[in-house]
Design a protein around this motif. Structure first.
Motif, PDB file in Angstrom:
ATOM      1  N   VAL A 148       0.832  -1.200   0.000  1.00 16.08           N
ATOM      2  CA  VAL A 148       0.000   0.000   0.000  1.00 16.08           C
ATOM      3  C   VAL A 148       0.868   1.252   0.000  1.00 16.08           C
ATOM      4  O   VAL A 148       1.882   1.324   0.703  1.00 16.08           O
ATOM      5  CB  VAL A 148      -0.908   0.014   1.249  1.00 16.08           C
ATOM      6  CG1 VAL A 148      -1.739   1.299   1.316  1.00 16.08           C
ATOM      7  CG2 VAL A 148      -1.826  -1.204   1.248  1.00 16.08           C
ATOM      8  N   GLY A 149       0.474   2.253  -0.801  1.00 11.95           N
ATOM      9  CA  GLY A 149       1.096   3.570  -0.729  1.00 11.95           C
ATOM     10  C   GLY A 149       2.285   3.787  -1.632  1.00 11.95           C
ATOM     11  O   GLY A 149       2.813   4.901  -1.702  1.00 11.95           O
ATOM     12  N   GLY A 178       5.500  -0.833  -1.453  1.00 19.33           N
ATOM     13  CA  GLY A 178       4.676  -0.143  -0.475  1.00 19.33           C
ATOM     14  C   GLY A 178       4.755  -0.740   0.917  1.00 19.33           C
ATOM     15  O   GLY A 178       5.597  -1.592   1.219  1.00 19.33           O
ATOM     16  N   ARG A 179       3.857  -0.279   1.763  1.00 14.61           N
ATOM     17  CA  ARG A 179       3.731  -0.798   3.125  1.00 14.61           C
ATOM     18  C   ARG A 179       3.037  -2.152   3.062  1.00 14.61           C
ATOM     19  O   ARG A 179       2.039  -2.320   2.371  1.00 14.61           O
ATOM     20  CB  ARG A 179       2.906   0.176   3.971  1.00 14.61           C
ATOM     21  CG  ARG A 179       2.708  -0.237   5.418  1.00 14.61           C
ATOM     22  CD  ARG A 179       1.954   0.809   6.214  1.00 14.61           C
ATOM     23  NE  ARG A 179       0.601   1.026   5.731  1.00 14.61           N
ATOM     24  CZ  ARG A 179       0.199   2.108   5.060  1.00 14.61           C
ATOM     25  NH1 ARG A 179       1.053   3.078   4.797  1.00 14.61           N
ATOM     26  NH2 ARG A 179      -1.047   2.239   4.657  1.00 14.61           N
ATOM     27  N   VAL A 180       3.566  -3.135   3.794  1.00  9.40           N
ATOM     28  CA  VAL A 180       3.010  -4.482   3.761  1.00  9.40           C
ATOM     29  C   VAL A 180       1.757  -4.537   4.635  1.00  9.40           C
ATOM     30  O   VAL A 180       1.793  -4.156   5.811  1.00  9.40           O
ATOM     31  CB  VAL A 180       4.025  -5.530   4.255  1.00  9.40           C
ATOM     32  CG1 VAL A 180       3.429  -6.923   4.156  1.00  9.40           C
ATOM     33  CG2 VAL A 180       5.324  -5.432   3.469  1.00  9.40           C
ATOM     34  N   GLN A 215      -6.458 -10.762   7.672  1.00  7.75           N
ATOM     35  CA  GLN A 215      -6.691 -11.818   8.652  1.00  7.75           C
ATOM     36  C   GLN A 215      -8.182 -11.796   8.983  1.00  7.75           C
ATOM     37  O   GLN A 215      -8.679 -10.848   9.580  1.00  7.75           O
ATOM     38  CB  GLN A 215      -5.852 -11.576   9.904  1.00  7.75           C
ATOM     39  CG  GLN A 215      -5.780 -12.760  10.853  1.00  7.75           C
ATOM     40  CD  GLN A 215      -4.769 -12.489  11.959  1.00  7.75           C
ATOM     41  OE1 GLN A 215      -4.934 -11.568  12.751  1.00  7.75           O
ATOM     42  NE2 GLN A 215      -3.705 -13.294  12.015  1.00  7.75           N
ATOM     43  N   GLY A 216      -8.893 -12.833   8.550  1.00 10.24           N
ATOM     44  CA  GLY A 216     -10.350 -12.803   8.656  1.00 10.24           C
ATOM     45  C   GLY A 216     -10.887 -11.768   7.684  1.00 10.24           C
ATOM     46  O   GLY A 216     -10.687 -11.857   6.482  1.00 10.24           O
ATOM     47  N   SER A 217     -11.544 -10.747   8.193  1.00  7.37           N
ATOM     48  CA  SER A 217     -12.064  -9.665   7.346  1.00  7.37           C
ATOM     49  C   SER A 217     -11.331  -8.355   7.615  1.00  7.37           C
ATOM     50  O   SER A 217     -11.792  -7.293   7.199  1.00  7.37           O
ATOM     51  CB  SER A 217     -13.564  -9.472   7.618  1.00  7.37           C
ATOM     52  OG  SER A 217     -13.779  -9.145   8.987  1.00  7.37           O
ATOM     53  N   GLU A 218     -10.183  -8.423   8.275  1.00  9.11           N
ATOM     54  CA  GLU A 218      -9.481  -7.230   8.725  1.00  9.11           C
ATOM     55  C   GLU A 218      -8.096  -7.113   8.090  1.00  9.11           C
ATOM     56  O   GLU A 218      -7.298  -8.042   8.128  1.00  9.11           O
ATOM     57  CB  GLU A 218      -9.337  -7.282  10.252  1.00  9.11           C
ATOM     58  CG  GLU A 218      -8.642  -6.078  10.858  1.00  9.11           C
ATOM     59  CD  GLU A 218      -8.544  -6.184  12.384  1.00  9.11           C
ATOM     60  OE1 GLU A 218      -8.477  -5.139  13.037  1.00  9.11           O
ATOM     61  OE2 GLU A 218      -8.529  -7.326  12.895  1.00  9.11           O
ATOM     62  N   TRP A 219      -7.833  -5.937   7.493  1.00  9.42           N
ATOM     63  CA  TRP A 219      -6.502  -5.638   6.979  1.00  9.42           C
ATOM     64  C   TRP A 219      -5.668  -4.996   8.086  1.00  9.42           C
ATOM     65  O   TRP A 219      -6.131  -4.079   8.769  1.00  9.42           O
ATOM     66  CB  TRP A 219      -6.574  -4.675   5.792  1.00  9.42           C
ATOM     67  CG  TRP A 219      -7.000  -5.309   4.516  1.00  9.42           C
ATOM     68  CD1 TRP A 219      -8.240  -5.257   3.938  1.00  9.42           C
ATOM     69  CD2 TRP A 219      -6.190  -6.082   3.627  1.00  9.42           C
ATOM     70  NE1 TRP A 219      -8.250  -5.950   2.763  1.00  9.42           N
ATOM     71  CE2 TRP A 219      -7.005  -6.471   2.536  1.00  9.42           C
ATOM     72  CE3 TRP A 219      -4.856  -6.500   3.644  1.00  9.42           C
ATOM     73  CZ2 TRP A 219      -6.535  -7.244   1.483  1.00  9.42           C
ATOM     74  CZ3 TRP A 219      -4.379  -7.259   2.592  1.00  9.42           C
ATOM     75  CH2 TRP A 219      -5.215  -7.627   1.531  1.00  9.42           C
ATOM     76  N   GLY A 220      -4.444  -5.471   8.263  1.00  8.92           N
ATOM     77  CA  GLY A 220      -3.540  -4.890   9.245  1.00  8.92           C
ATOM     78  C   GLY A 220      -2.116  -4.863   8.728  1.00  8.92           C
ATOM     79  O   GLY A 220      -1.804  -5.481   7.698  1.00  8.92           O
ATOM     80  N   THR A 221      -1.256  -4.171   9.425  1.00  7.19           N
ATOM     81  CA  THR A 221       0.137  -4.051   8.992  1.00  7.19           C
ATOM     82  C   THR A 221       1.002  -5.144   9.629  1.00  7.19           C
ATOM     83  O   THR A 221       0.539  -5.942  10.435  1.00  7.19           O
ATOM     84  CB  THR A 221       0.698  -2.664   9.356  1.00  7.19           C
ATOM     85  OG1 THR A 221       0.676  -2.500  10.775  1.00  7.19           O
ATOM     86  CG2 THR A 221      -0.128  -1.563   8.704  1.00  7.19           C
ATOM     87  N   VAL A 222       2.273  -5.155   9.230  1.00  8.96           N
ATOM     88  CA  VAL A 222       3.246  -6.148   9.700  1.00  8.96           C
ATOM     89  C   VAL A 222       4.376  -5.411  10.408  1.00  8.96           C
ATOM     90  O   VAL A 222       4.914  -4.435   9.879  1.00  8.96           O
ATOM     91  CB  VAL A 222       3.802  -6.969   8.523  1.00  8.96           C
ATOM     92  CG1 VAL A 222       4.878  -7.934   8.986  1.00  8.96           C
ATOM     93  CG2 VAL A 222       2.673  -7.721   7.819  1.00  8.96           C
ATOM     94  N   CYS A 223       4.745  -5.870  11.594  1.00  2.00           N
ATOM     95  CA  CYS A 223       5.845  -5.255  12.341  1.00  2.00           C
ATOM     96  C   CYS A 223       7.180  -5.605  11.676  1.00  2.00           C
ATOM     97  O   CYS A 223       7.374  -6.722  11.197  1.00  2.00           O
ATOM     98  CB  CYS A 223       5.820  -5.758  13.780  1.00  2.00           C
ATOM     99  SG  CYS A 223       7.103  -5.026  14.819  1.00  2.00           S
ATOM    100  N   LEU A 271       7.529   5.068   4.999  1.00  2.00           N
ATOM    101  CA  LEU A 271       7.880   5.867   3.820  1.00  2.00           C
ATOM    102  C   LEU A 271       6.697   6.042   2.873  1.00  2.00           C
ATOM    103  O   LEU A 271       6.740   6.891   1.983  1.00  2.00           O
ATOM    104  CB  LEU A 271       9.034   5.195   3.050  1.00  2.00           C
ATOM    105  CG  LEU A 271      10.380   5.082   3.771  1.00  2.00           C
ATOM    106  CD1 LEU A 271      11.369   4.338   2.894  1.00  2.00           C
ATOM    107  CD2 LEU A 271      10.910   6.462   4.120  1.00  2.00           C
ATOM    108  N   PHE A 272       5.661   5.237   3.068  1.00  2.00           N
ATOM    109  CA  PHE A 272       4.565   5.222   2.105  1.00  2.00           C
ATOM    110  C   PHE A 272       3.308   5.813   2.740  1.00  2.00           C
ATOM    111  O   PHE A 272       2.804   5.323   3.737  1.00  2.00           O
ATOM    112  CB  PHE A 272       4.296   3.794   1.637  1.00  2.00           C
ATOM    113  CG  PHE A 272       5.528   3.117   1.108  1.00  2.00           C
ATOM    114  CD1 PHE A 272       6.036   3.462  -0.128  1.00  2.00           C
ATOM    115  CD2 PHE A 272       6.206   2.174   1.856  1.00  2.00           C
ATOM    116  CE1 PHE A 272       7.193   2.863  -0.622  1.00  2.00           C
ATOM    117  CE2 PHE A 272       7.347   1.562   1.382  1.00  2.00           C
ATOM    118  CZ  PHE A 272       7.846   1.911   0.137  1.00  2.00           C
ATOM    119  N   GLY A 273       2.823   6.898   2.135  1.00  2.00           N
ATOM    120  CA  GLY A 273       1.652   7.564   2.692  1.00  2.00           C
ATOM    121  C   GLY A 273       0.408   7.297   1.873  1.00  2.00           C
ATOM    122  O   GLY A 273       0.490   6.806   0.752  1.00  2.00           O
ATOM    123  N   PRO A 274      -0.763   7.632   2.405  1.00  2.00           N
ATOM    124  CA  PRO A 274      -0.920   8.141   3.766  1.00  2.00           C
ATOM    125  C   PRO A 274      -0.563   7.071   4.795  1.00  2.00           C
ATOM    126  O   PRO A 274      -0.699   5.879   4.531  1.00  2.00           O
ATOM    127  CB  PRO A 274      -2.405   8.511   3.835  1.00  2.00           C
ATOM    128  CG  PRO A 274      -3.057   7.662   2.799  1.00  2.00           C
ATOM    129  CD  PRO A 274      -2.057   7.481   1.711  1.00  2.00           C
TER     130      PRO A 274
END
Length: 337
Positions: free
Chosen positions: A27-28, A35-37, A41-49, A78-81
């Motif tokens: 993303v971004g 982009g940002r990874v 998971q299920g129905s939810e998008w989240g980021t990776v540490c 680095l990738f916005g928003p």
């Protein structure tokens, strides 16, 4: 005490399979392979540490997305928003061997101590499925698409400006500014003509995302599509004594703007000097020597290895996203050739 609790939780949780993940996306970035990874998971998008995040993990993400080879691991900031505060960081300590087909086959942990300032990023090569050929730059030329290993030109009669927007976005160029028939015989193709008509809305990331239909045509190469996009990395050094020294400015959306010096290193100077056809960079000057810019600050957090042929190959935040003012404008001095 908080640190002790985190360590105990990590030991108790331990590494496990990420099999609960169903999809991954970047993303971004300025194309779909950078982009940002983010993971589903299920129905939810989240980021990776980014704890434990390395090139093996990036290689798996690139493979899963159908992108080219892994190029680098970067910070997702680095990738916005930037990721919204209410979006979760879903996994950390990802441990891929680099041979897996998807991130869900790798080991990892549920997150217990990661925030969005540690989001992981990735950059892969963009697979070559569309190109602009025969033009003066990679962002201008005859549209060609790759099918079963062969390049084919595209007929203007079945083409729309919305598709030109998608091509420019896919190639990491600026906005589309022109689409027309090839201007002369020197810019016309010679091989096959694409037999599918792209039905793009203009919002797609790549031409492959556009629906298409089989199209029986009677086109000739006199009707090959020509597209021109803004070159997103036209550079100049302003207010110096010559074209090889000055305040760095880049052209975007028809407007010149400056570059913030956050994360700027000597390696980036090397890229700028090379792209402008100047000699080697000299010691970094005091920015005030060339004055402060006015107007837009286009780029921030530019990071180069020094081997890139153009500043566009370096990582950076999304155009226009920064936390700088013109006291932080980058200045570069190169030797004259």
């Amino acid at each position: 005490m908080a640190l002790l609790f985190s360590l105990i939780l990590a030991i108790c949780t331990g590494p496990g399979s990420l099999g609960s993940l169903s999809r991954v996306r970047l993303v971004g970035g300025d194309h779909r392979c950078k982009g940002r990874v983010e993971v589903l998971q299920g129905s939810e998008w989240g980021t990776v540490c980014d704890d434990g995040w390395d090139m093996n993990d990036v290689a798996v993400v690139c493979r899963e997305l159908g992108c080219g080879a892994a190029k680098k691991t970067t910070s997702g900031t680095l990738f916005g928003p930037v990721a919204p505060k209410d979006q979760k960081v879903l996994i950390q300590m990802v441990g891929c061997s680099g041979m897996e087909e998807s991130l869900s086959q790798c080991e990892g942990e549920d997150v217990f101590n990661c925030l969005h300032n540690e989001d992981a990023g990735a950059e892969c090569e963009l697979p070559e499925s569309v190109r602009l050929a025969g033009g003066p730059t990679r962002c201008q030329g005859r549209v060609e698409v790759k099918f079963q290993g062969d390049w084919s030109s595209v007929c203007k009669a079945g083409w729309r400006f919305a598709a030109a927007k998608v091509v420019c976005r896919h190639l990491g160029c600026g906005r589309a500014i022109l689409t027309q028939k090839s201007c002369n015989k020197a810019t016309q193709g010679q091989g096959a003509i694409w037999l599918r008509k792209p039905l793009c809305s203009g919002q797609e990331v790549s031409l492959e995302d556009c629906p298409s239909e089989v199209w029986e045509h009677n086109c000739t190469h006199n009707e090959d599509v020509w597209v021109e996009c803004e070159d997103p990395f036209k550079l100049r050094l302003a207010d110096g004594n010559n074209g090889c020294e000055g305040r760095l400015e880049v052209l975007h959306k028809g407007e010149w703007g400056t570059v913030c010096d956050d994360n700027w290193r000597q390696e980036a100077d090397q890229v700028v000097c090379r792209q402008l056809g100047c000699g080697a960079p000299r010691s970094l000057p005091v920015p005030k020597r060339f004055g402060r810019g006015v107007g837009r600050i286009w780029l921030d957090e530019v990071s180069c290895s020094g081997k890139e042929q153009s500043l566009e190959q370096c990582s950076h935040r999304l155009w226009g996203y920064h936390n700088c003012d013109h006291r932080e404008d980058v200045a570069v001095v190169c030797e004259e050739k």
